[in-house]
Design a protein around this motif. Structure first.
Motif, PDB file in Angstrom:
ATOM      1  N   GLY A  84       0.722  -1.296  -0.008  1.00  0.00           N
ATOM      2  CA  GLY A  84      -0.034  -0.024  -0.062  1.00  0.00           C
ATOM      3  C   GLY A  84       0.958   1.342   0.091  1.00  0.00           C
ATOM      4  O   GLY A  84       0.603   2.338  -0.312  1.00  0.00           O
ATOM      5  N   ILE A  85       2.299   1.293   0.529  1.00  0.00           N
ATOM      6  CA  ILE A  85       2.959   2.291   0.703  1.00  0.00           C
ATOM      7  C   ILE A  85       4.151   2.273  -0.285  1.00  0.00           C
ATOM      8  O   ILE A  85       4.678   3.125  -0.971  1.00  0.00           O
ATOM      9  N   LEU A  86       5.096   1.320   0.202  1.00  0.00           N
ATOM     10  CA  LEU A  86       6.186   1.047  -0.327  1.00  0.00           C
ATOM     11  C   LEU A  86       6.416   0.662  -1.646  1.00  0.00           C
ATOM     12  O   LEU A  86       7.274   1.112  -2.399  1.00  0.00           O
ATOM     13  N   THR A  87       5.499  -0.161  -2.185  1.00  0.00           N
ATOM     14  CA  THR A  87       5.652  -0.609  -3.656  1.00  0.00           C
ATOM     15  C   THR A  87       5.213   0.632  -4.491  1.00  0.00           C
ATOM     16  O   THR A  87       6.016   0.989  -5.505  1.00  0.00           O
ATOM     17  N   PRO A  88       4.143   1.352  -4.388  1.00  0.00           N
ATOM     18  CA  PRO A  88       4.142   2.601  -4.977  1.00  0.00           C
ATOM     19  C   PRO A  88       5.376   3.505  -5.077  1.00  0.00           C
ATOM     20  O   PRO A  88       5.773   3.938  -6.088  1.00  0.00           O
ATOM     21  N   LEU A  89       6.121   3.942  -3.871  1.00  0.00           N
ATOM     22  CA  LEU A  89       7.211   4.620  -3.953  1.00  0.00           C
ATOM     23  C   LEU A  89       7.971   4.015  -4.724  1.00  0.00           C
ATOM     24  O   LEU A  89       9.014   4.745  -5.277  1.00  0.00           O
ATOM     25  N   GLY A  90       8.299   2.455  -4.613  1.00  0.00           N
ATOM     26  CA  GLY A  90       9.212   1.874  -5.364  1.00  0.00           C
ATOM     27  C   GLY A  90       9.346   1.930  -6.765  1.00  0.00           C
ATOM     28  O   GLY A  90      10.234   1.866  -7.413  1.00  0.00           O
ATOM     29  N   VAL A  91       8.041   1.687  -7.169  1.00  0.00           N
ATOM     30  CA  VAL A  91       7.728   1.669  -8.429  1.00  0.00           C
ATOM     31  C   VAL A  91       8.248   2.988  -9.156  1.00  0.00           C
ATOM     32  O   VAL A  91       8.875   3.281 -10.335  1.00  0.00           O
ATOM     33  N   GLN A  92       7.814   3.937  -8.743  1.00  0.00           N
ATOM     34  CA  GLN A  92       8.061   5.593  -9.114  1.00  0.00           C
ATOM     35  C   GLN A  92       9.651   5.775  -9.143  1.00  0.00           C
ATOM     36  O   GLN A  92      10.168   6.212 -10.188  1.00  0.00           O
ATOM     37  N   GLN A  93      10.307   5.262  -8.074  1.00  0.00           N
ATOM     38  CA  GLN A  93      11.805   5.312  -8.025  1.00  0.00           C
ATOM     39  C   GLN A  93      12.478   4.481  -9.000  1.00  0.00           C
ATOM     40  O   GLN A  93      13.305   4.925  -9.708  1.00  0.00           O
ATOM     41  N   ALA A  94      11.847   3.319  -9.109  1.00  0.00           N
ATOM     42  CA  ALA A  94      12.335   2.234 -10.310  1.00  0.00           C
ATOM     43  C   ALA A  94      12.393   2.972 -11.477  1.00  0.00           C
ATOM     44  O   ALA A  94      13.076   2.624 -12.541  1.00  0.00           O
ATOM     45  N   ALA A  95      11.171   3.571 -11.849  1.00  0.00           N
ATOM     46  CA  ALA A  95      10.864   4.127 -13.251  1.00  0.00           C
ATOM     47  C   ALA A  95      12.114   5.076 -13.515  1.00  0.00           C
ATOM     48  O   ALA A  95      12.483   5.239 -14.755  1.00  0.00           O
ATOM     49  N   ASP A  96      12.629   5.618 -12.486  1.00  0.00           N
ATOM     50  CA  ASP A  96      13.708   6.726 -12.798  1.00  0.00           C
ATOM     51  C   ASP A  96      15.101   6.280 -12.733  1.00  0.00           C
ATOM     52  O   ASP A  96      15.900   6.771 -13.620  1.00  0.00           O
ATOM     53  N   ALA A  97      15.373   5.264 -11.923  1.00  0.00           N
ATOM     54  CA  ALA A  97      16.697   5.021 -11.670  1.00  0.00           C
ATOM     55  C   ALA A  97      16.753   3.413 -12.099  1.00  0.00           C
ATOM     56  O   ALA A  97      18.054   3.091 -11.771  1.00  0.00           O
ATOM     57  N   GLY A  98      15.780   2.698 -12.293  1.00  0.00           N
ATOM     58  CA  GLY A  98      15.949   1.361 -12.981  1.00  0.00           C
ATOM     59  C   GLY A  98      15.920   0.160 -11.757  1.00  0.00           C
ATOM     60  O   GLY A  98      16.073  -0.776 -11.770  1.00  0.00           O
ATOM     61  N   LYS A  99      15.687   0.971 -10.138  1.00  0.00           N
ATOM     62  CA  LYS A  99      15.810  -0.056  -9.204  1.00  0.00           C
ATOM     63  C   LYS A  99      15.378   0.756  -7.938  1.00  0.00           C
ATOM     64  O   LYS A  99      15.361   2.126  -8.128  1.00  0.00           O
ATOM     65  N   SER A 100      14.945   0.124  -6.929  1.00  0.00           N
ATOM     66  CA  SER A 100      14.555   0.953  -5.756  1.00  0.00           C
ATOM     67  C   SER A 100      14.923   0.315  -4.367  1.00  0.00           C
ATOM     68  O   SER A 100      14.746  -1.053  -4.498  1.00  0.00           O
ATOM     69  N   ILE A 101      15.296   0.794  -3.541  1.00  0.00           N
ATOM     70  CA  ILE A 101      15.599   0.304  -2.038  1.00  0.00           C
ATOM     71  C   ILE A 101      14.434   0.196  -1.335  1.00  0.00           C
ATOM     72  O   ILE A 101      14.047  -0.985  -0.670  1.00  0.00           O
ATOM     73  N   PHE A 102      13.306   0.702  -1.965  1.00  0.00           N
ATOM     74  CA  PHE A 102      11.908   0.654  -1.268  1.00  0.00           C
ATOM     75  C   PHE A 102      11.185  -0.885  -1.158  1.00  0.00           C
ATOM     76  O   PHE A 102      10.571  -1.271  -0.504  1.00  0.00           O
ATOM     77  N   PHE A 103      11.505  -1.452  -2.241  1.00  0.00           N
ATOM     78  CA  PHE A 103      11.208  -2.783  -2.521  1.00  0.00           C
ATOM     79  C   PHE A 103      11.763  -3.668  -1.595  1.00  0.00           C
ATOM     80  O   PHE A 103      11.266  -4.989  -1.323  1.00  0.00           O
ATOM     81  N   LEU A 104      12.862  -3.379  -0.627  1.00  0.00           N
ATOM     82  CA  LEU A 104      13.644  -4.430   0.009  1.00  0.00           C
ATOM     83  C   LEU A 104      13.428  -4.207   1.733  1.00  0.00           C
ATOM     84  O   LEU A 104      13.433  -4.994   2.257  1.00  0.00           O
ATOM     85  N   LEU A 105      12.658  -2.911   2.037  1.00  0.00           N
ATOM     86  CA  LEU A 105      12.591  -2.621   3.425  1.00  0.00           C
ATOM     87  C   LEU A 105      11.585  -3.458   4.138  1.00  0.00           C
ATOM     88  O   LEU A 105      11.864  -3.970   5.135  1.00  0.00           O
ATOM     89  N   GLU A 106      10.469  -3.940   3.554  1.00  0.00           N
ATOM     90  CA  GLU A 106       9.713  -4.750   4.172  1.00  0.00           C
ATOM     91  C   GLU A 106       9.784  -6.250   3.792  1.00  0.00           C
ATOM     92  O   GLU A 106       9.689  -7.226   4.681  1.00  0.00           O
ATOM     93  N   ALA A 107      10.048  -6.519   2.608  1.00  0.00           N
ATOM     94  CA  ALA A 107      10.382  -7.920   2.035  1.00  0.00           C
ATOM     95  C   ALA A 107      11.395  -8.630   2.732  1.00  0.00           C
ATOM     96  O   ALA A 107      11.655  -9.660   2.312  1.00  0.00           O
ATOM     97  N   ASN A 108      12.405  -7.731   3.175  1.00  0.00           N
ATOM     98  CA  ASN A 108      13.775  -8.423   3.605  1.00  0.00           C
ATOM     99  C   ASN A 108      13.465  -9.397   4.539  1.00  0.00           C
ATOM    100  O   ASN A 108      13.012  -9.181   5.957  1.00  0.00           O
ATOM    101  N   PRO A 109      13.728 -10.865   4.292  1.00  0.00           N
ATOM    102  CA  PRO A 109      13.583 -11.902   5.148  1.00  0.00           C
ATOM    103  C   PRO A 109      14.589 -12.097   6.360  1.00  0.00           C
ATOM    104  O   PRO A 109      14.579 -13.063   7.152  1.00  0.00           O
ATOM    105  N   GLY A 110      15.802 -11.261   6.335  1.00  0.00           N
ATOM    106  CA  GLY A 110      16.953 -11.456   7.299  1.00  0.00           C
ATOM    107  C   GLY A 110      16.430 -11.387   8.648  1.00  0.00           C
ATOM    108  O   GLY A 110      16.809 -12.242   9.408  1.00  0.00           O
ATOM    109  N   PRO A 111      15.849 -10.193   9.145  1.00  0.00           N
ATOM    110  CA  PRO A 111      15.442 -10.313  10.392  1.00  0.00           C
ATOM    111  C   PRO A 111      14.841 -11.472  11.036  1.00  0.00           C
ATOM    112  O   PRO A 111      14.830 -11.926  12.024  1.00  0.00           O
ATOM    113  N   GLY A 112      13.500 -11.864  10.244  1.00  0.00           N
ATOM    114  CA  GLY A 112      12.886 -12.998  10.924  1.00  0.00           C
ATOM    115  C   GLY A 112      13.872 -14.471  10.709  1.00  0.00           C
ATOM    116  O   GLY A 112      13.498 -15.020  11.584  1.00  0.00           O
TER     117      GLY A 112
END
Length: 470
Positions: free
Chosen positions: A199-227
């Protein structure tokens, strides 16, 4: 006061589930766009100018229209989806950025407007004119809403989106982005993970990826490391069923991408949220320092899905961030678990689950409803596993119970999974997480028995239920 807090939490969960519900069914399209982007843009794995022309129209038109249609459909079925898509077209045309936020607004608005119109003319249409009225009303109302969206809503949403994106960029450039995990990790435990990510990070990430080709916002919640780190800590230093079930949970969490599986391990010892936060901040710091990012959203948050979406220049940063997050959360979690070893009040996993369930039920002024012992095979025709998004953990529970029923020789019972807000009314028995019990009650048939489950790997709960059927 507790009831108000419970209602507030339920309302927040519903809003978050509604927002993520517009994105989750369309994740396949996001992945398709991400793969095409990763392959064919000038900095991709296989640069191709001809095929690269697919990238722009897909992100500008296809993805927002899918979100708008889904939002309208959630409000008023297929008819609402059609008007929602028309309304979404109004915010897309002329926008200088991918209009995901606009789609999340106009899709449901379009569905709502046509729903209210249909209710207004209900039983007032002459016989034989139903199709004519239905088609023209959808077209006229859709056109009017699209014009309003184009002239009034699009400029406001574009300004807001650009401002939000600029703030996110500033926070990232200042190196403060890792601190966002102070909010993300606790919110995940409250089953707001899908709302935050989609609802929040994916729209921000898509907008950033459209400009830069990638986005860190896609990693913030999806990161399985802490769990992963917390589950590893339980595997070595946990007690009872928690220790025994943690290794299996690791496979489902890290490889399968179903993060909900580790939430109960934190709920039974809430101080472990510090381990998750520490791991998340550490991982995000690595992502920021290495300029790591994904091409598109990773769903589910499996290490395989993350690596598939990783930008070609970000593998070291992504793998390093996930590893660092797991190591830090493991170390902090291990210290917490070992420090509590001598605590006389330490309880095993089952006792902690029961304690949490009773405390939550008491705070809500209601007793959690469990499967009635009088249930028999003739009483039960449909069993539904309900989770927030109706995809990951509920599908896993469905699969496990289906096998258990088959092994017990019980047939003729339909087992399904769904979103907690869209439980089929034919359901006789519902399995859901404790944090979602309030929403399950409001969505389900009042005659249905609701069974809360903390650990989807705990087959004893399923065996207990099957014994009641026998």
């Amino acid at each position: 006061m507790e009831t108000n807090k419970s209602s507030l939490k339920g309302n927040v969960q519903r809003l978050g589930s509604f927002l993520s519900g517009m994105v989750l069914p369309n994740i396949g399209a996001f992945i398709a766009w991400g793969l095409i982007t990763a392959l064919f843009i000038p900095t991709g794995w296989m640069p191709n100018e001809y095929l690269g022309k697919l990238v722009g129209p897909m992100i500008t038109f296809l993805l927002p229209l899918l979100i708008g249609f889904t939002g309208g459909k959630m409000v008023y079925g297929h008819r609402g989806g059609v008007v929602g898509a028309i309304a979404t077209a109004g915010v897309i045309i002329g926008a200088s950025i991918p209009m995901f936020l606009g789609a999340m607004i106009m899709g449901p608005v379009g569905g709502y407007v046509i729903k209210k119109f249909d209710k207004l003319i209900e039983d007032k249409v002459p016989t034989g004119f139903e199709m004519l009225v239905n088609n023209f009303s959808a077209g006229i109302i859709g056109g009017i809403v699209a014009i309003l969206a184009y002239t009034c809503i699009e400029p406001v949403v574009s300004t807001f989106s650009n401002t939000l994106g600029s703030l996110a960029t500033i926070v990232t450039n200042l190196g403060l982005l890792p601190l966002i995990d102070i909010f993300i990790e606790p919110a995940k435990i409250l089953f707001l993970n899908n709302a935050i990510n989609h609802g929040i990070l994916t729209p921000l990430g898509v907008q950033q990826a459209a400009d830069a080709g990638k986005s860190i916002f896609f990693l913030l919640e999806a990161n399985p490391g802490p769990g992963l780190g917390i589950l590893l800590a339980y595997s070595l230093y946990g007690k009872g069923n928690a220790k025994q079930s943690a290794p299996g949970a690791i496979i489902i969490h890290f490889l399968g991408g179903i993060h909900e599986i580790y939430f109960p391990y934190i709920l039974m010892k809430p101080i472990l949220i510090l381990a998750a936060i520490a791991g998340g901040i550490s991982a995000d710091l690595v992502f920021v320092l290495t300029h790591a990012g994904l091409r598109a959203a990773s769903s589910p948050g499996s290490i395989f899905a993350i690596l598939a979406m990783t930008a070609s220049d970000s593998y070291v940063g992504v793998i390093g961030g996930v590893a660092v997050g797991a190591i830090v959360s493991f170390l902090v979690g291990s210290l917490i678990l070992k420090a509590s070893k001598d605590n006389a009040e330490e309880e095993n996993f089952d006792d902690a689950q029961a304690k949490i369930k009773d405390m939550k039920a008491e705070s809500k002024g209601a007793k959690v409803e469990e499967a009635k012992v009088s249930l028999s095979k003739t009483d039960v025709k449909m069993i539904v596993f309900a989770c927030d998004a109706g995809m990951g953990s509920s599908a896993m529970g469905e699969s496990i119970l289906k096998k258990a029923l088959k092994d017990a020789g019980i047939t003729g019972i339909d087992v399904k999974h769904s979103s907690v807000d869209s439980i089929p009314q034919e359901a006789n028995v519902i399995f859901t997480q404790e944090n979602l019990i309030e929403r399950a009650r409001s969505s389900a048939n009042n005659a249905a028995s609701i069974i809360t489950i903390k650990n989807f790997l705990d087959r004893s709960k399923y065996d207990e239920f099957i014994n009641t059927l026998k």
